[in-house]
Design a protein around this motif. Structure first.
Motif, PDB file in Angstrom:
ATOM      1  N   UNK A 184      -9.134 -11.417 -44.620  1.00  0.00           N
ATOM      2  CA  UNK A 184      -9.005 -10.438 -43.545  1.00  0.00           C
ATOM      3  C   UNK A 184      -8.623  -9.074 -44.028  1.00  0.00           C
ATOM      4  N   UNK A 185      -9.071  -8.059 -43.353  1.00  0.00           N
ATOM      5  CA  UNK A 185      -8.717  -6.711 -43.734  1.00  0.00           C
ATOM      6  C   UNK A 185      -7.239  -6.479 -43.574  1.00  0.00           C
ATOM      7  N   UNK A 186      -6.682  -5.741 -44.498  1.00  0.00           N
ATOM      8  CA  UNK A 186      -5.278  -5.401 -44.403  1.00  0.00           C
ATOM      9  C   UNK A 186      -4.365  -6.417 -45.022  1.00  0.00           C
ATOM     10  N   UNK A 187      -4.887  -7.512 -45.531  1.00  0.00           N
ATOM     11  CA  UNK A 187      -4.022  -8.513 -46.124  1.00  0.00           C
ATOM     12  C   UNK A 187      -3.815  -8.224 -47.604  1.00  0.00           C
ATOM     13  N   UNK A 188      -2.665  -8.660 -48.110  1.00  0.00           N
ATOM     14  CA  UNK A 188      -2.370  -8.458 -49.514  1.00  0.00           C
ATOM     15  C   UNK A 188      -3.008  -9.571 -50.332  1.00  0.00           C
ATOM     16  N   UNK A 189      -3.068  -9.370 -51.643  1.00  0.00           N
ATOM     17  CA  UNK A 189      -3.690 -10.357 -52.499  1.00  0.00           C
ATOM     18  C   UNK A 189      -2.839 -11.605 -52.644  1.00  0.00           C
ATOM     19  N   UNK A 190      -1.538 -11.516 -52.366  1.00  0.00           N
ATOM     20  CA  UNK A 190      -0.674 -12.671 -52.483  1.00  0.00           C
ATOM     21  C   UNK A 190      -1.039 -13.706 -51.437  1.00  0.00           C
ATOM     22  N   UNK A 191      -0.645 -14.956 -51.703  1.00  0.00           N
ATOM     23  CA  UNK A 191      -0.959 -16.035 -50.788  1.00  0.00           C
ATOM     24  C   UNK A 191      -0.253 -15.832 -49.453  1.00  0.00           C
ATOM     25  N   UNK A 192      -0.923 -16.250 -48.396  1.00  0.00           N
ATOM     26  CA  UNK A 192      -0.374 -16.172 -47.052  1.00  0.00           C
ATOM     27  C   UNK A 192      -0.138 -17.585 -46.533  1.00  0.00           C
ATOM     28  N   UNK A 193       0.958 -17.779 -45.835  1.00  0.00           N
ATOM     29  CA  UNK A 193       1.266 -19.079 -45.253  1.00  0.00           C
ATOM     30  C   UNK A 193       1.315 -18.954 -43.738  1.00  0.00           C
ATOM     31  N   UNK A 194       0.523 -19.781 -43.051  1.00  0.00           N
ATOM     32  CA  UNK A 194       0.454 -19.765 -41.602  1.00  0.00           C
ATOM     33  C   UNK A 194       0.950 -21.101 -41.062  1.00  0.00           C
ATOM     34  N   UNK A 195       1.697 -21.063 -39.972  1.00  0.00           N
ATOM     35  CA  UNK A 195       2.182 -22.266 -39.313  1.00  0.00           C
ATOM     36  C   UNK A 195       1.239 -22.622 -38.164  1.00  0.00           C
ATOM     37  N   UNK A 196       0.802 -23.880 -38.141  1.00  0.00           N
ATOM     38  CA  UNK A 196      -0.136 -24.344 -37.119  1.00  0.00           C
ATOM     39  C   UNK A 196       0.407 -25.622 -36.497  1.00  0.00           C
ATOM     40  N   UNK A 197       0.414 -25.697 -35.169  1.00  0.00           N
ATOM     41  CA  UNK A 197       0.861 -26.898 -34.459  1.00  0.00           C
ATOM     42  C   UNK A 197      -0.296 -27.893 -34.392  1.00  0.00           C
ATOM     43  N   UNK A 198      -0.012 -29.142 -34.779  1.00  0.00           N
ATOM     44  CA  UNK A 198      -1.037 -30.180 -34.802  1.00  0.00           C
ATOM     45  C   UNK A 198      -1.145 -30.856 -33.439  1.00  0.00           C
ATOM     46  N   UNK A 199      -2.355 -31.054 -32.967  1.00  0.00           N
ATOM     47  CA  UNK A 199      -2.621 -31.816 -31.751  1.00  0.00           C
ATOM     48  C   UNK A 199      -3.577 -32.952 -32.089  1.00  0.00           C
ATOM     49  N   UNK A 200      -3.729 -33.889 -31.159  1.00  0.00           N
ATOM     50  CA  UNK A 200      -4.639 -35.018 -31.365  1.00  0.00           C
ATOM     51  C   UNK A 200      -5.513 -35.188 -30.135  1.00  0.00           C
ATOM     52  N   UNK A 201      -6.501 -34.318 -29.944  1.00  0.00           N
ATOM     53  CA  UNK A 201      -7.360 -34.410 -28.759  1.00  0.00           C
ATOM     54  C   UNK A 201      -8.271 -35.637 -28.822  1.00  0.00           C
ATOM     55  N   UNK A 202      -8.383 -36.343 -27.712  1.00  0.00           N
ATOM     56  CA  UNK A 202      -9.250 -37.526 -27.619  1.00  0.00           C
ATOM     57  C   UNK A 202     -10.500 -37.134 -26.853  1.00  0.00           C
ATOM     58  N   UNK A 203     -11.616 -37.268 -27.483  1.00  0.00           N
ATOM     59  CA  UNK A 203     -12.880 -36.894 -26.848  1.00  0.00           C
ATOM     60  C   UNK A 203     -13.525 -38.105 -26.185  1.00  0.00           C
ATOM     61  N   UNK A 204     -14.502 -37.829 -25.337  1.00  0.00           N
ATOM     62  CA  UNK A 204     -15.258 -38.900 -24.694  1.00  0.00           C
ATOM     63  C   UNK A 204     -15.997 -39.726 -25.738  1.00  0.00           C
ATOM     64  N   UNK A 205     -16.456 -39.060 -26.798  1.00  0.00           N
ATOM     65  CA  UNK A 205     -17.150 -39.775 -27.868  1.00  0.00           C
ATOM     66  C   UNK A 205     -16.233 -40.800 -28.518  1.00  0.00           C
ATOM     67  N   UNK A 206     -14.967 -40.437 -28.726  1.00  0.00           N
ATOM     68  CA  UNK A 206     -14.012 -41.359 -29.339  1.00  0.00           C
ATOM     69  C   UNK A 206     -13.806 -42.588 -28.461  1.00  0.00           C
TER      70      UNK A 206
END
Length: 485
Positions: free
Chosen positions: A427-449
């Motif tokens: 992404x533009x504006x980001x530094x070359x160092x590694x970035x760490x992002x926090x993401x909340x995990x969900x478990x969606x159940x689809x009709x296919x499942x």
């Protein structure tokens, strides 16, 4: 007759039926949970990637070469000489292109003309270094000699030293992204939601307006109607945007022409964001661009996904490999157990089936009766498995464990795959160092499942019925007579 006998036999052997159904339910529930968690992993990763390069973007095009910055491109700051006693604050801005690598704006049209490209838009990623502060003049202090000693020939200049004085300057850095306001559906700004004010209008190609990231606006106390100054040019904040996940692509967004003017990069872009007509043909589009548009590097979302590490990547690997193979192993074991238990139940019913054959039942009728009982056990196991699987998926979603996605940077200004500004797709504006992002995990159940779970239940019943039916078809009426006491 069939259903009457079926109901009576299942009620009479409910413990055995419950054991078979429970085994199938465990395997089916595990498949649902693992499939749902894997789907959640995919959605989490997609969310991370969308926060980096914008919703709807399938790939980016950047300049291929990435030489080191020359001395003329390194930031230089100049301050005017002031009159004696003037200690007022001075400031100077240096606007630099991220990575010092640009493409001609005409490249956007070349990329758009490639087969399979639905849309392409260019953007200019900038980094602004602002140095501000003041010089303070020192005070001359004479020593105790009265200033009468000097050099040869008589009295000299006053003797003493300068005390105090110096310089006190702050260096602030922030990112600016020039976006093509005529194409609002592509680019990094699409991964943010306008939470205050409005976004750019398609007619504001040369307007002195800006959209600020919410975190940066809070830090600098900006709001709609505030004014920001970049390199002596004042811009009015028309909107505040909040990134859907992770970090925003830039602190400030400006119309592309304004960003090009600030950086003295007329008709230049750093990144071209591309949307394909068919998501299944992204590799074909990538090859076409690389072949027909020379001097560029094309990076797809799949390329970037390979660079995502951290707990998100680890959990995804576990769900994909260990979890999937575990599900298969449990299912196979459940099917085998169900088949063996059904076959064993037939063995204990030798006298019953032999008597029925002696009364006129054909082998096919006996086999259908056994298969029918096994199918009911399978469907019962499927219902229990779906209920357990949905409960497990709901529990994962309710807990929403937080996973970390680490995006490794590279060296210099073009660290990411593809050599994009600030780290390629990073992404533009980001530094070359590694970035760490926090993401909340969900478990969606689809009709296919759920459909797969039902299919597994039917398959389990058929497999168990096949075992028992094969055994039942081999029975003879004489077997029943031998066991008559």
């Amino acid at each position: 007759m069939f259903f009457t006998y079926l109901r009576r036999e299942l009620r009479r052997r409910r413990k055995a039926a419950l054991v078979v159904a429970s085994g199938l339910a465990l395997g089916i529930a595990l498949v649902i949970v693992v499939t749902s968690v894997s789907s959640g992993m995919g959605k989490a990763q997609d969310k991370v990637l969308q926060s980096l390069y914008g919703l709807g973007t399938d790939m980016t095009v950047t300049k291929a070469a990435a030489p080191a910055a020359s001395s003329s491109e390194r930031p230089r700051f100049q301050f005017d000489a002031r009159e004696d006693g003037d200690d007022s604050e001075q400031s100077s801005d240096r606007v630099m292109v991220q990575g010092f690598q640009t493409l001609a704006a005409s490249t956007v049209a070349k990329v758009s003309a490639q087969k399979g490209v639905q849309g392409a838009v260019g953007g200019l990623s900038l980094q602004v270094l602002k140095v501000s502060g003041q010089f303070t003049r020192g005070q001359f202090q004479q020593d105790g000699t009265g200033g009468q000693q000097g050099g040869p020939g008589g009295s000299g200049a006053p003797q003493g030293e300068v005390q105090g004085g110096g310089a006190n300057f702050d260096v602030n850095s922030y990112s600016v992204y020039g976006t093509d306001v005529t194409e609002p559906a592509l680019g990094p700004l699409t991964s943010s939601k306008i939470t205050s004010g409005r976004t750019f209008r398609t007619t504001e190609t040369a307007a002195r307006v800006a959209v600020a990231d919410s975190a940066y606006a809070k830090e600098k106390k900006l709001k709609v109607g505030s004014t920001v100054t970049v390199k002596g040019v004042k811009y009015t904040v028309i909107g505040v945007a909040t990134a859907d996940s992770g970090d925003a692509a830039a602190n400030l967004y400006l119309p592309l022409k304004q960003a090009q003017t600030l950086a003295d990069a007329a008709d230049k872009v750093t990144t071209i964001y591309v949307q394909a007509t068919d998501s299944k043909k992204i590799d074909t589009v990538k090859s076409a661009i690389q072949k027909n548009v020379s001097g560029t590097t094309v990076t797809t979302s799949a390329d970037l996904a390979d660079t995502v590490s951290g707990s998100l990547s680890t959990a995804s690997s576990l769900a994909t490999s260990v979890g999937r193979w575990l599900s298969i192993a449990v299912l196979v074991a459940a099917f085998l157990v169900a088949g063996l238990l059904t076959s064993a139940a037939v063995s204990r019913r030798v006298r019953e089936f032999g008597t029925l054959k002696a009364l006129g039942w054909k082998s096919g009728r006996v086999t259908r009766q056994v298969v029918g009982e096994a199918m009911v056990n399978g469907l019962l196991g499927g219902a229990l498995g779906i209920a357990l699987g949905l409960a497990g998926a709901y529990a994962v979603t309710a807990v929403s464990p937080t996973l970390q996605a680490q995006l490794g940077g590279g060296s210099g200004g073009n660290g990411g795959p593809g050599g994009g500004p600030g780290g390629g797709f990073a992404g533009p504006g980001r530094q070359a160092a590694a970035k760490t992002l926090d993401v909340a995990l969900t478990a969606p159940v689809s009709v296919t499942t759920v459909a797969v779970a039902v299919g597994l239940a039917v398959a389990g019943g058929l497999i168990a019925g096949a075992f028992g039916g094969w055994r039942a078809s081999r029975l003879r009426p004489a077997d029943a007579l031998r066991r008559v006491e």
